[in-house]
Each structure stands twice: as structure tokens, then as C-alpha cells.
Design a protein around this motif. Sequence first.
Motif, PDB file in Angstrom:
ATOM      1  N   THR A 351     -47.477   7.177 -27.732  1.00 35.10           N
ATOM      2  CA  THR A 351     -48.434   6.191 -27.233  1.00 35.10           C
ATOM      3  C   THR A 351     -47.666   4.927 -26.883  1.00 35.10           C
ATOM      4  N   PRO A 352     -47.695   4.494 -25.607  1.00 33.37           N
ATOM      5  CA  PRO A 352     -46.879   3.348 -25.209  1.00 33.37           C
ATOM      6  C   PRO A 352     -47.361   2.049 -25.834  1.00 33.37           C
ATOM      7  N   GLY A 353     -46.463   1.074 -25.909  1.00 36.71           N
ATOM      8  CA  GLY A 353     -46.839  -0.247 -26.395  1.00 36.71           C
ATOM      9  C   GLY A 353     -47.581  -1.022 -25.317  1.00 36.71           C
ATOM     10  N   SER A 354     -48.217  -2.112 -25.708  1.00 37.07           N
ATOM     11  CA  SER A 354     -48.936  -2.954 -24.753  1.00 37.07           C
ATOM     12  C   SER A 354     -47.956  -3.904 -24.079  1.00 37.07           C
ATOM     13  N   GLY A 355     -48.343  -4.441 -22.910  1.00 34.19           N
ATOM     14  CA  GLY A 355     -47.482  -5.384 -22.213  1.00 34.19           C
ATOM     15  C   GLY A 355     -46.707  -4.718 -21.100  1.00 34.19           C
ATOM     16  N   VAL A 356     -45.431  -5.037 -20.998  1.00 38.07           N
ATOM     17  CA  VAL A 356     -44.594  -4.513 -19.915  1.00 38.07           C
ATOM     18  C   VAL A 356     -44.543  -2.990 -19.980  1.00 38.07           C
ATOM     19  N   LYS A 357     -44.758  -2.355 -18.855  1.00 35.90           N
ATOM     20  CA  LYS A 357     -44.863  -0.899 -18.803  1.00 35.90           C
ATOM     21  C   LYS A 357     -43.510  -0.221 -18.945  1.00 35.90           C
ATOM     22  N   ALA A 380     -39.493  11.013 -18.596  1.00 38.06           N
ATOM     23  CA  ALA A 380     -40.305  10.064 -17.838  1.00 38.06           C
ATOM     24  C   ALA A 380     -41.641   9.814 -18.528  1.00 38.06           C
ATOM     25  N   ASP A 381     -42.163   8.605 -18.357  1.00 43.63           N
ATOM     26  CA  ASP A 381     -43.527   8.315 -18.808  1.00 43.63           C
ATOM     27  C   ASP A 381     -44.503   9.109 -17.943  1.00 43.63           C
ATOM     28  N   SER A 382     -45.526   9.652 -18.545  1.00 42.55           N
ATOM     29  CA  SER A 382     -46.472  10.523 -17.830  1.00 42.55           C
ATOM     30  C   SER A 382     -47.418   9.752 -16.924  1.00 42.55           C
ATOM     31  N   GLY A 383     -47.568   8.455 -17.172  1.00 44.22           N
ATOM     32  CA  GLY A 383     -48.561   7.684 -16.433  1.00 44.22           C
ATOM     33  C   GLY A 383     -49.954   7.789 -17.021  1.00 44.22           C
ATOM     34  N   GLU A 384     -50.094   8.602 -18.055  1.00 41.07           N
ATOM     35  CA  GLU A 384     -51.370   8.769 -18.735  1.00 41.07           C
ATOM     36  C   GLU A 384     -51.397   7.917 -20.009  1.00 41.07           C
TER      37      GLU A 384
END
Length: 465
Positions: A351-357, A380-384
Amino acid sequence: MAFFDNSNAQNYSAADVEALNKALSAGTGTDSSQFTGGRALIPEDCEQETLNILAQSKEDCKVMSSIKTTKVGSTVHEMNLRDDEGDYKHLSVVEGDDSPIETNQSIKRKTFDMKFLQTKRGITQQMIAAETFEGALASEKISGINTIMKACEYLCFHGDSAVVPTEFDGFEAQIRKAAKADQNIIDLRGVSIGTYGEKLFDEISGNIFEKGGFVDKTLFPAVLAKDIKELFADRIRFDVADRFGALQQLPAYPTATGSTIKFVGEGAGTDKFYHVKGKVAAEGNATFRPAAPTSVTASATTQTGSKFLTADAGDYKYTVHAINAAGISAGTAVAAAVTVAAGEGVTLTITPGSGVKATGYIICRSKKDGDEVMEMVRVADSGEATTTFKDINEELPGTASMLFLTENKIQSIYKFGQLMPVSTIPLGKRAAIDEFLVATYGALELYAPKYCGLVKGISYKGGLY
């Protein structure tokens, strides 16, 4: 001439006349350093300075100092590669017979996205006035060019546009992304060069030879140099003509297929910017790099194609770092070690952090029943909302790799495409600081990955295996 005719002068203001007179009397000078009274902020081509710098630092940037460059004309460079010249087995005919025009030759079209690399530099008027450097502005420009060359060299090995889209793909990424039939990859599975032995060089060169390549040289991280030297220790002799008793350099290796692999010399051997998979820490610009993942969970289940064998069954620890073009975040660890049985795999949910992608993630893992984690793979990040990754033990953490390259066939196998050569781009003055960019626009172009090879999963001193 009517513009200067007094009868027509009333049609133009004094400012218009002055501007035109100034434009027409500006002369034809091309050396901007000789201009007076101000000049436009124009880019400066630093190609010659770049060549001079690379000539002096061949041991620092071995790829960039030896690679051929080709000028390209668009942000996406498209070219054709003759992959197969056609059928050579069935060409005999009776006298006077016709021959088919098509002989099943294979021509592939490849495209390479050009990538923009830049470093911002600045020099104060005080620095210029104090002359603390001899030629402070020139010195800063040289420093910027060096930085750009180091960036290109690093990306030639580690660039991966899937993980950081602003990067160009390096040798490793292009070999890994090639069609399965075109890949020449040997996995040592945590065995050292010394233990595996010289047969490695015959095996990788043989695989490449079967696909039409002819290995000329190898590149590898510095930490592997000692193992390779020890492998050839019995071939290194004292030079009796040398009163200092110096050891000769590593010999070139004659392979069973007839090619000779260079381990030292121009564009070959150890490279300072070819790194092993080791410990990962937060780095880069803290403002623009991504935040650490909010959470990482892991579960072990049976997986098809798992490379977790009976000997690999045990407990594994994981930590995940987020990454983008600006840097790497701190790591987020899985709460507890994951117990893995033979035939299973580990599914990580990030689960990505908030803020800069984040554009991708560096997944670190321990060896069996270990505590220390090192880099295993980048994804790579999935974009989901979440990104999942399945670890089936395909990649081993804390290992190194080596590249084996065919330099030339009829055409060059790899080049560096340049849409814009290394240039300085003035940004004007801010307060008492002259600011400028040093930048280039280009990409590594590997035309035929099947003519090159990758050995991965090599044990090294200080790694996990």
C-alpha cells in the motif's frame, strides 16, 4: 530601401527604427563570449568538452567513454534491425532456373524512447570575483558534465523505464525484457565465480554464439574482480623484465567457440557504476522522493513454477522501499517473518504512502532464516490502490551480475542515441548567482539483445549467499 526613406519615415516610430538599425548592425559574430551589451540565453553544445573529459576518465565511465554515439531526430528513435539474412540451406537450382525473391529473412523494427537528463548548477559573483577556483565557471561546467556522464553510465547498467519512467533502459533491463528466445541468461543461484569455475565463460559465450553473437568483452561490479583474478591466478606471471616485479593484468579468455573475452582494457572489466544488489537506504531529494509504503503484508501459498525447493524451506523477512525519479524512500518491513515451504511462493501486497507518488518499489528480502535484508528485485507501481508481487525465488537478494557483450557484427550491436548532445542551458541570474543546466537527451540503444548475455545470482563477499 523605403524604410529609410524620409518620405516614409512617418509610418514608423523612432523605437522601431532604432530596433531595426540595431538588428542590422549587430554583425555576424558567432562567439557569444565576445558579444557586448547583453545576449540571448542560448544553449551551448559541450560535445567536445565531453569527449575531452571522457578521454581523461576512461576508467570511471567505461561504457560512455567507449560507446559509439548516433544522432537521432525525434523523441522516439525508430530503426530496423536485420535479425536474419535468410535461408542459406536451400539455394541450389538447376541451370537457368529462377530463384525466389524472398528468402525468409527477418527484419525487426525497434523503437527507443529518448530520455532527458539534467543537473542544475550555479556560481556566485563572489566566487568569480574571489577566483577561489581557476576559471570558476568553467570548473562548474566541467563538474556538471562529469555528473551527467556518471548518470548515463549508471543508467546503462541499472536504468529501467518500467520502474522509473524517466530513465532509459540499461543493458540488464533490455536483455531481461527481450523475447524469451532471444535471452541469454545464466543464473548461478548464489554460487560464487570461483566455485562455478571457468566453464561459466564457455557456457555464456556458447549460448550467444548459437544465436549469432561473438562475445568480445565483459563488464562487472568491482567486488567480483578479486574472484575473477583468483580464477586466473595460475595464468598471471611475474614479468621478468620488470625490476619491480609487477603482476601482469588479467589475461583475455579464449572461449571454446573461438571468441576472446576481454576482462580489462577499453570499455571492459570492472565498472564503478555497476552495482551489486546490496543494502538499500533512503536517498535522493527528501522533498520530491516518495514516502515509504503505508503497509506491506505477506502470505505464503502454493505457486506454480516456484523455485523454493526443499533446501529453501524456512523463514524469510521482507522490507519494501518506494522509488521514483527523485529518490528512494525509507523501508517498510513486513510485520513478521514469513514461513515458506517447498513449492510455495510469497505474495506481497504493498500500500503506497500518501504524498509524492511512487513509480515503483525495491523489494528486499533475507536469505533463509536470516535477519539482514538486501535488494532482491525492482517492480513497477500498479497504478491501483495496492501493488502485488509474487516471490517464487526467481531472483536472489544480495547477489551480483555480469554482462557479456558482442560489440560489432556487420552493424554495431549497441550505441548511445543522442537527440541533444551534452549542453549547457543558461537559466539567467538569480540575485548574485548565475544558474544553468547541464543536460543531454538520449538513450542506450541495444539493437540485438540476443547477441549479449547476462549472468545473475552471483555470490559476492559481503552479500547474502
